[in-house]
Design a protein around this motif. Structure first.
Motif, PDB file in Angstrom:
ATOM      1  N   ALA A 162     -15.344   8.112   2.887  1.00 42.44           N
ATOM      2  CA  ALA A 162     -16.142   8.676   3.983  1.00 42.44           C
ATOM      3  C   ALA A 162     -16.186   7.697   5.158  1.00 42.44           C
ATOM      4  N   ALA A 163     -16.362   6.416   4.850  1.00 43.07           N
ATOM      5  CA  ALA A 163     -16.414   5.402   5.908  1.00 43.07           C
ATOM      6  C   ALA A 163     -15.104   5.389   6.685  1.00 43.07           C
ATOM      7  N   ARG A 164     -13.999   5.413   5.932  1.00 43.01           N
ATOM      8  CA  ARG A 164     -12.684   5.396   6.572  1.00 43.01           C
ATOM      9  C   ARG A 164     -12.486   6.615   7.467  1.00 43.01           C
ATOM     10  N   ARG A 165     -12.901   7.778   6.975  1.00 38.99           N
ATOM     11  CA  ARG A 165     -12.721   9.002   7.749  1.00 38.99           C
ATOM     12  C   ARG A 165     -13.584   8.978   9.030  1.00 38.99           C
ATOM     13  N   PHE A 166     -14.806   8.499   8.892  1.00 39.05           N
ATOM     14  CA  PHE A 166     -15.711   8.409  10.042  1.00 39.05           C
ATOM     15  C   PHE A 166     -15.127   7.466  11.099  1.00 39.05           C
ATOM     16  N   VAL A 167     -14.683   6.305  10.662  1.00 36.38           N
ATOM     17  CA  VAL A 167     -14.103   5.317  11.586  1.00 36.38           C
ATOM     18  C   VAL A 167     -12.896   5.914  12.307  1.00 36.38           C
ATOM     19  N   SER A 168     -12.095   6.644  11.553  1.00 32.76           N
ATOM     20  CA  SER A 168     -10.867   7.188  12.112  1.00 32.76           C
ATOM     21  C   SER A 168     -11.143   8.310  13.112  1.00 32.76           C
ATOM     22  N   LEU A 169     -12.155   9.152  12.831  1.00 35.63           N
ATOM     23  CA  LEU A 169     -12.354  10.343  13.660  1.00 35.63           C
ATOM     24  C   LEU A 169     -13.287  10.125  14.843  1.00 35.63           C
ATOM     25  N   VAL A 170     -14.183   9.160  14.735  1.00 29.87           N
ATOM     26  CA  VAL A 170     -15.135   8.950  15.831  1.00 29.87           C
ATOM     27  C   VAL A 170     -14.439   8.204  16.961  1.00 29.87           C
ATOM     28  N   ASP A 171     -14.584   8.733  18.168  1.00 28.48           N
ATOM     29  CA  ASP A 171     -13.852   8.209  19.318  1.00 28.48           C
ATOM     30  C   ASP A 171     -14.804   7.448  20.239  1.00 28.48           C
ATOM     31  N   SER A 172     -15.307   6.325  19.746  1.00 28.76           N
ATOM     32  CA  SER A 172     -16.259   5.534  20.529  1.00 28.76           C
ATOM     33  C   SER A 172     -15.815   4.075  20.578  1.00 28.76           C
ATOM     34  N   ALA A 173     -16.409   3.327  21.492  1.00 34.42           N
ATOM     35  CA  ALA A 173     -16.004   1.934  21.683  1.00 34.42           C
ATOM     36  C   ALA A 173     -16.242   1.100  20.427  1.00 34.42           C
ATOM     37  N   ALA A 174     -17.332   1.385  19.718  1.00 31.88           N
ATOM     38  CA  ALA A 174     -17.641   0.623  18.505  1.00 31.88           C
ATOM     39  C   ALA A 174     -18.113   1.577  17.413  1.00 31.88           C
ATOM     40  N   VAL A 175     -17.630   1.348  16.207  1.00 29.66           N
ATOM     41  CA  VAL A 175     -18.072   2.128  15.058  1.00 29.66           C
ATOM     42  C   VAL A 175     -18.584   1.153  14.011  1.00 29.66           C
ATOM     43  N   MET A 176     -19.839   1.356  13.608  1.00 28.25           N
ATOM     44  CA  MET A 176     -20.476   0.475  12.641  1.00 28.25           C
ATOM     45  C   MET A 176     -20.441   1.127  11.266  1.00 28.25           C
ATOM     46  N   VAL A 177     -20.084   0.364  10.269  1.00 27.49           N
ATOM     47  CA  VAL A 177     -20.160   0.833   8.891  1.00 27.49           C
ATOM     48  C   VAL A 177     -21.225  -0.001   8.185  1.00 27.49           C
ATOM     49  N   ASN A 178     -22.299   0.656   7.784  1.00 26.95           N
ATOM     50  CA  ASN A 178     -23.398  -0.031   7.093  1.00 26.95           C
ATOM     51  C   ASN A 178     -23.943  -1.214   7.894  1.00 26.95           C
ATOM     52  N   ALA A 179     -24.073  -0.999   9.175  1.00 23.63           N
ATOM     53  CA  ALA A 179     -24.660  -2.035  10.042  1.00 23.63           C
ATOM     54  C   ALA A 179     -25.361  -1.353  11.206  1.00 23.63           C
ATOM     55  N   SER A 180     -26.335  -2.040  11.749  1.00 20.74           N
ATOM     56  CA  SER A 180     -27.120  -1.512  12.864  1.00 20.74           C
ATOM     57  C   SER A 180     -26.267  -1.361  14.122  1.00 20.74           C
ATOM     58  N   THR A 181     -26.556  -0.337  14.907  1.00 14.70           N
ATOM     59  CA  THR A 181     -25.835  -0.142  16.175  1.00 14.70           C
ATOM     60  C   THR A 181     -26.149  -1.253  17.176  1.00 14.70           C
ATOM     61  N   ARG A 182     -27.224  -1.979  16.923  1.00 17.53           N
ATOM     62  CA  ARG A 182     -27.655  -3.039  17.838  1.00 17.53           C
ATOM     63  C   ARG A 182     -26.673  -4.211  17.902  1.00 17.53           C
ATOM     64  N   PHE A 183     -25.670  -4.209  17.020  1.00 16.92           N
ATOM     65  CA  PHE A 183     -24.715  -5.321  17.048  1.00 16.92           C
ATOM     66  C   PHE A 183     -23.645  -5.192  18.135  1.00 16.92           C
ATOM     67  N   THR A 184     -23.551  -4.037  18.784  1.00 13.30           N
ATOM     68  CA  THR A 184     -22.542  -3.909  19.847  1.00 13.30           C
ATOM     69  C   THR A 184     -22.997  -4.686  21.069  1.00 13.30           C
ATOM     70  N   ASP A 185     -22.472  -5.891  21.197  1.00 13.78           N
ATOM     71  CA  ASP A 185     -22.988  -6.837  22.183  1.00 13.78           C
ATOM     72  C   ASP A 185     -22.029  -8.020  22.226  1.00 13.78           C
ATOM     73  N   GLY A 186     -21.684  -8.457  23.437  1.00 13.79           N
ATOM     74  CA  GLY A 186     -20.740  -9.556  23.570  1.00 13.79           C
ATOM     75  C   GLY A 186     -21.195 -10.817  22.859  1.00 13.79           C
ATOM     76  N   GLY A 187     -22.485 -11.116  22.953  1.00 17.96           N
ATOM     77  CA  GLY A 187     -23.028 -12.290  22.270  1.00 17.96           C
ATOM     78  C   GLY A 187     -22.891 -12.153  20.765  1.00 17.96           C
ATOM     79  N   GLN A 188     -23.316 -11.002  20.221  1.00 19.12           N
ATOM     80  CA  GLN A 188     -23.238 -10.759  18.777  1.00 19.12           C
ATOM     81  C   GLN A 188     -21.786 -10.774  18.283  1.00 19.12           C
ATOM     82  N   PHE A 189     -20.869 -10.278  19.111  1.00 16.52           N
ATOM     83  CA  PHE A 189     -19.451 -10.234  18.719  1.00 16.52           C
ATOM     84  C   PHE A 189     -18.776 -11.606  18.829  1.00 16.52           C
ATOM     85  N   GLY A 190     -19.520 -12.583  19.321  1.00 20.36           N
ATOM     86  CA  GLY A 190     -18.961 -13.937  19.401  1.00 20.36           C
ATOM     87  C   GLY A 190     -18.161 -14.209  20.659  1.00 20.36           C
TER      88      GLY A 190
END
Lengths: 431, 431
Positions: A365-393
């Protein structure tokens, strides 16, 4: 050339175009400078901000008083306010940016072609970057420093509510830049507080290489549809959390609440939760309890309303309007879907392409979601709040792109560059 | 949905928007398919082109006859003409593209973040790519195949003069695509031969992810200034060759003639030569002799005119108009400059940012030229004709970008992709 005087190609130019032309000239001077020179200027900016904090605060007080008099909300006034401590923190951020790797000059690709030509693709600055942003004056320094670090000249068009603060900050930055031997016009405030100055900036194709609007959806929409200068769309986040049939319930509740409520006012906060019908009965009561405890109002479909009624929690009816809304508040739209594909279809219809999350134990299911969702960031079992230049390192971020061209997701220093092919031979001609 | 029927969000849609909506749906189906499936479809296209060459030629004859009747030049008619041999060559090019590396799914960047989140930046298709192009029908197949190879749906808007040929080619491609199990709507011809259909395409933001105009300067200018869909500017080449004071004279003559005359009708052909005054006396007579022998007419400044008079070669006077012109013919603008920086200033003023060359033995001059010239490709001691996806080893090219955003220079398969961040955790939330 003074504002309003004749440009080389025609009669009197507007102050905005004069500013843009100066930025273009500064960019030309800036591009070939080595890292040490640029970094020297950035350190000088950090020092000057601390040394001249007094005059910055003085200017800021005028903006703050004006905002209070206009009945601006306390939260917005707080974001507008600069104190010596906050200025020191901004200066410290500048020093952190100095330490980041230099994107300029990086060889992205290189090879020797069959005929012996040497091919190199090298990162170069974009040239002139225009940033259009709203209230927070710390963005003024942040944007200027990221652009300088990546070898670009910057045109700053802040909001009129921060005009005095921005003017003071830019004066400090320009003085430091000039003292370090860089062209002061590498950092300029766009003159004028009216909408007209934004319009002129959007028409300055050829002088400005890219416009990055940072702010609300309506500002971004205006710039995207009216600008002839290329635009990078940023920051509108209609963000979804999908709780799959095989989600861990505790994890799903935690990720949902964190995504929604940890900081609701930012673009990577969740705005909609979709739940697989197979887990809805178990999940909805727990989610409602946790969301309510976090102060969140749920705008739900029938299933959520029923669950609300059963739990004695008010659930407002959800509308099409809700699915489309980036609340940026303690509100969330909530629905139950028959399966993962229905969640994906909902997301494809309503998402702004920023970030979506799936909570599931099911690897397929995770693989299918990642593959089909057309967004800049896709989180698997993680908060959406991680989409951030600082958090991404990435160390810093100029914005989060929700478009697919040039940059997608958090934009760090490399995203403020272009490339140039350098091809070296010893008399090569084509046969 | 049939053309003109109601879309999900409103009343009757135009045929162009209906087509774009179908492309969007096809792109959604296409994106998750693995390479083997996409490659299978491409091989089926190659086979079908050869098998159905008869009907393609039949359609092409109608375009060719119409062009002849309209008094079209022999050169343009030749570019329009398809023969079984040319169709076989197109099919062979398709097979070459199949063999190229798959850009989709490439992990561009990856790391494990300090908190344990796994971050991957993965290449994904752009989605729906619109190509607006002129006469040559081989572009129809080329563009379709490059887009399919990179997982994109494509909207093809060829010129009306090739409408019958393009219709036949797209029918063959669609049949092959469908037979291979891909959505046929991944490849569509934009309906309508009028300018209006281009206008609608330019307004289809949200349905079309990028527009790539390929053709003359006026087409590209129109698309760049009117489109709300993001545009990649391609192919306008006002290309310069600068002969430095320390150039090898033989090499300079060869590179100049090759850059100008090897194939004058293409965007990487030189349009202006600038010569350092220190070498002008020795270089101009030899350059004039070689250019004249190659059938080139020189539009020169005073120095070139004097050299022409001395050599008995007519040199037309150069004007500002000439400096700005992409001749695409056996003409060249020619000037003498006091030094390298003056050459750079001239190039910055007049160049379209495509390709410039320096011929010099002086390593410092070469370095300075490369550093200061702000174009997609800079050649050192090599012909400008090398700026080309094939020559650069990319195997194919969808166009040559002269803008700085997203792609610059020859665009291969990776330039037809975007990226997506995939972030995997086991319940990560932000503190």
């Amino acid at each position: 050339m003074s504002p309003g005087s004749a440009g080389p190609d025609g009669p009197a130019e507007s102050p905005v175009l004069v500013t843009a032309r100066r930025a273009r000239a500064a960019a030309t001077e800036l591009a070939p400078l080595p890292r040490t020179v640029r970094d020297g200027a950035l350190l000088a900016i950090a020092d000057a901000l601390v040394a001249r904090a007094g005059e910055i605060v003085e200017a800021n007080v005028r903006d703050v008083e004006r905002a209070r008099a206009a009945g601006t909300s306390a939260a917005v006034v707080d974001r507008l306010t600069l104190t010596p401590e906050r200025i020191a923190a901004i200066a410290s951020d500048v020093r952190d940016i100095v330490a980041l790797p230099d994107p300029v000059g990086e060889v992205v690709r290189g090879s020797t072609l069959p005929g012996g030509l040497e091919l190199r693709q090298v990162r170069v600055p974009l040239g002139v970057v225009g940033i259009i942003y709203e209230a927070r004056p710390n963005v003024t320094v942040d944007a200027a420093v990221l652009c300088l670090k990546s070898g670009n000249a910057v045109l700053l068009r802040g909001s009129s509510s921060a005009y005095a603060s921005n003017t003071a900050l830019v004066a400090v930055v320009r003085d430091a830049v000039a003292a370090a031997g860089l062209p002061a016009d590498a950092v300029q405030l766009v003159p004028g507080e009216s909408r007209e100055s934004v319009r002129e900036l959007m028409g300055a194709r050829g002088l400005v290489d890219v416009l990055i609007p940072r702010g609300g959806a309506s500002l971004i929409q205006t710039v995207v549809s009216e600008s002839t200068v290329p635009v990078i769309e940023t920051g509108v986040g209609n963000v979804h959390v999908y709780v799959d049939e095989l989600a861990d319930l505790d994890m799903a509740v935690e990720i949902l609440v964190n995504s929604k409520a940890q900081r609701p006012s930012v673009c990577n906060a969740a705005e909609t939760v979709l739940v697989h019908q197979g887990i809805a009965e178990a999940f909805l009561p727990r989610a409602l309890a946790a969301l309510t405890e976090a102060g969140v109002t749920v705008h739900g479909d029938e299933s959520w309303q029923k669950a609300g009624a059963a739990a004695g929690v008010e659930v407002l009816p959800v509308t099409g309007e809700d699915w489309a809304t980036e609340y940026l508040s303690h509100d969330i739209a909530a629905g139950v879907v028959p399966d993962l594909d229905a969640a994906v279809a909902h997301i494809r219809r309503w998402s702004s392409g920023h970030t979506e999350a799936i909570v599931t134990r099911d690897a397929l299911a995770a693989r299918r979601f990642v593959s089909l969702v057309d967004s800049a960031a896709v989180m698997v079992n993680a908060s959406t709040r991680f989409t951030d230049g600082g958090q991404f390192g990435f160390g810093a971020e100029i914005g989060i792109s929700t478009q697919k061209l040039h940059a997608r997701g958090p934009m760090g220093l490399p995203e403020l560059t272009s490339t140039k092919y350098v091809v070296t031979g010893d008399g090569h001609t084509r046969g």
